[in-house]
Design an enzyme around this catalytic site. Structure first.
Site, PDB file in Angstrom:
ATOM      1  N   ASP A  55      -9.659   1.998  -3.732  1.00 46.76           N
ATOM      2  CA  ASP A  55      -8.656   1.897  -2.674  1.00 46.76           C
ATOM      3  C   ASP A  55      -7.782   3.156  -2.704  1.00 46.76           C
ATOM      4  OD1 ASP A  55      -6.704   1.019  -0.819  1.00 46.76           O
ATOM      5  OD2 ASP A  55      -6.912  -1.061  -1.438  1.00 46.76           O
ATOM      6  N   ARG A  91      -7.374   0.872  13.220  1.00 44.89           N
ATOM      7  CA  ARG A  91      -6.003   1.174  12.828  1.00 44.89           C
ATOM      8  C   ARG A  91      -6.014   2.230  11.741  1.00 44.89           C
ATOM      9  NH1 ARG A  91      -4.992  -0.358   7.671  1.00 44.89           N
ATOM     10  NH2 ARG A  91      -5.784  -2.348   6.883  1.00 44.89           N
ATOM     11  N   ASN A 129      -5.107   3.840   8.156  1.00 41.08           N
ATOM     12  CA  ASN A 129      -5.031   3.336   6.794  1.00 41.08           C
ATOM     13  C   ASN A 129      -4.286   4.376   5.949  1.00 41.08           C
ATOM     14  OD1 ASN A 129      -5.670   1.125   5.068  1.00 41.08           O
ATOM     15  ND2 ASN A 129      -7.312   2.316   4.128  1.00 41.08           N
ATOM     16  N   ASN A 133      -9.651   6.064   2.931  1.00 39.88           N
ATOM     17  CA  ASN A 133      -8.700   5.535   1.951  1.00 39.88           C
ATOM     18  C   ASN A 133      -8.159   6.639   1.062  1.00 39.88           C
ATOM     19  OD1 ASN A 133      -7.186   3.361   0.923  1.00 39.88           O
ATOM     20  ND2 ASN A 133      -8.945   1.996   1.027  1.00 39.88           N
ATOM     21  N   GLU A 157       0.831  -1.207   0.000  1.00 43.46           N
ATOM     22  CA  GLU A 157       0.000   0.000   0.000  1.00 43.46           C
ATOM     23  C   GLU A 157       0.863   1.255   0.000  1.00 43.46           C
ATOM     24  OE1 GLU A 157      -2.906   1.240  -0.239  1.00 43.46           O
ATOM     25  OE2 GLU A 157      -4.439  -0.254   0.243  1.00 43.46           O
ATOM     26  N   GLU A 170     -11.267  -6.094  10.431  1.00 42.92           N
ATOM     27  CA  GLU A 170     -12.264  -7.173  10.368  1.00 42.92           C
ATOM     28  C   GLU A 170     -12.161  -8.042  11.626  1.00 42.92           C
ATOM     29  OE1 GLU A 170     -11.615  -9.361   6.792  1.00 42.92           O
ATOM     30  OE2 GLU A 170     -12.747  -7.956   5.560  1.00 42.92           O
TER      31      GLU A 170
END
Length: 300
Positions: A205, A102, A104, A155, A19, A122
């Site tokens: 994303d 958390r 991102n 995101n 990422e 999740e």
């Protein structure tokens, strides 16, 4: 134009959840994170070597610091990373009342402030608490403001070339939104829907902007990046990649004419992985006919 596009896998070292790619001109290198492996990584196109620093929590984003090293968002805290010593120094802890959250994606704005958002992890495959995330801005003096809350997965983000618009993705809305942006205060306001993803594009994303002011959005599980015109709200280009879990993109290389695209292999079952030899690799796209712009530095 599309006939000249070339896609190659340049980083074969696979990422569980690659990422937040950032081109670092001063090192002639691509910096990125592997969230689920809790690593900040740096790849040199000259030596083809990947170096990495392990950290003690999932790291959602990395950005360049003016004074050297990086600012990172890991777990629910902002921190500085000294690459040479591998020391991580906490700047600020947030959301301590949300142990399942958390950080991102994140990016630095034109005035050197670091924007990064949170999400709920999740608790089982496909199961997460809704509207637990928020978007924060870390100022160079280490103060923080909350810009948005009740987000699902904060995101992709970037700013228009005239610095008057902020673009942001909340992944589970399957959309890109545009906000009025005050470059002097760093505040955002007045959200409006810019683009809603088509079914085959799957979930948005990471995102970046090019030198023509158009947005590029990585489509996780859609195996592509799409180019959107913020003026019309229309998709104007699709580039398909050789693996489904495409996570983010940035421009780099000596003239910012190369696009680097990260991917993930986490979330693919064994049968799918066997058919997806490129899952988790990083790709370079050339021949797009458009360049990107240099990354901003966190001003502290």
């Amino acid at each position: 134009m599309s006939s000249s596009i070339k896609i190659e896998s340049v980083v074969k070292e696979k990422n569980r959840m690659g990422e937040c790619p950032v081109w670092e001109e001063r090192e002639n290198a691509l910096v990125y994170v592997d969230i689920n492996s809790q690593k900040v990584c740096r790849w040199s196109p000259v030596t083809n070597e990947v170096q990495s620093v392990s950290v003690d929590a999932r790291v959602g984003s990395v950005a360049l610091r003016q004074c050297g090293g990086y600012v990172i968002a890991l777990g629910t805290r902002f921190a500085c990373l000294d690459w040479d010593t591998q020391a991580v120094t906490t700047i600020l802890e947030l959301e301590q009342d949300k142990p399942n959250n958390r950080f991102n994606d994140g990016k630095v704005d034109p005035k050197g402030r670091f924007f990064a958002g949170t999400m709920a992890e999740e608790t089982a495959p496909g199961v997460r608490a809704r509207r637990q995330g928020a978007l924060y801005t870390l100022f160079p003096d280490h103060s923080v403001i909350k810009q948005l809350d009740q987000l699902d997965i904060s995101n992709g983000l970037d700013w228009s070339l005239d610095h008057r618009t902020f673009f942001h993705i909340d992944s589970l809305s399957y959309a890109v939104h545009a906000f009025n942006y005050d470059v002097h205060t760093g505040k955002i306001a007045c959200p409006k829907l810019l683009y809603h993803l088509e079914k085959e594009e799957q979930m948005p994303d990471g995102m970046c902007i090019d030198a023509e002011g158009k947005l590029w959005v990585a489509c996780i599980d859609g195996g592509r990046v799409i180019r959107i015109d913020p003026e019309t709200g229309k998709r104007i280009q699709t580039v398909r990649l050789p693996t489904p879990r495409i996570t983010s993109c940035c421009f780099g290389g000596k003239d910012y004419s190369e696009m680097y695209v990260t991917s993930a292999y986490d979330g693919l079952d064994e049968a799918t992985l066997a058919k997806e030899p490129h899952a988790g690799e990083i790709f370079k796209i050339t021949g797009l006919g458009v360049k990107g712009i240099p990354q901003n530095f966190y001003a502290a």
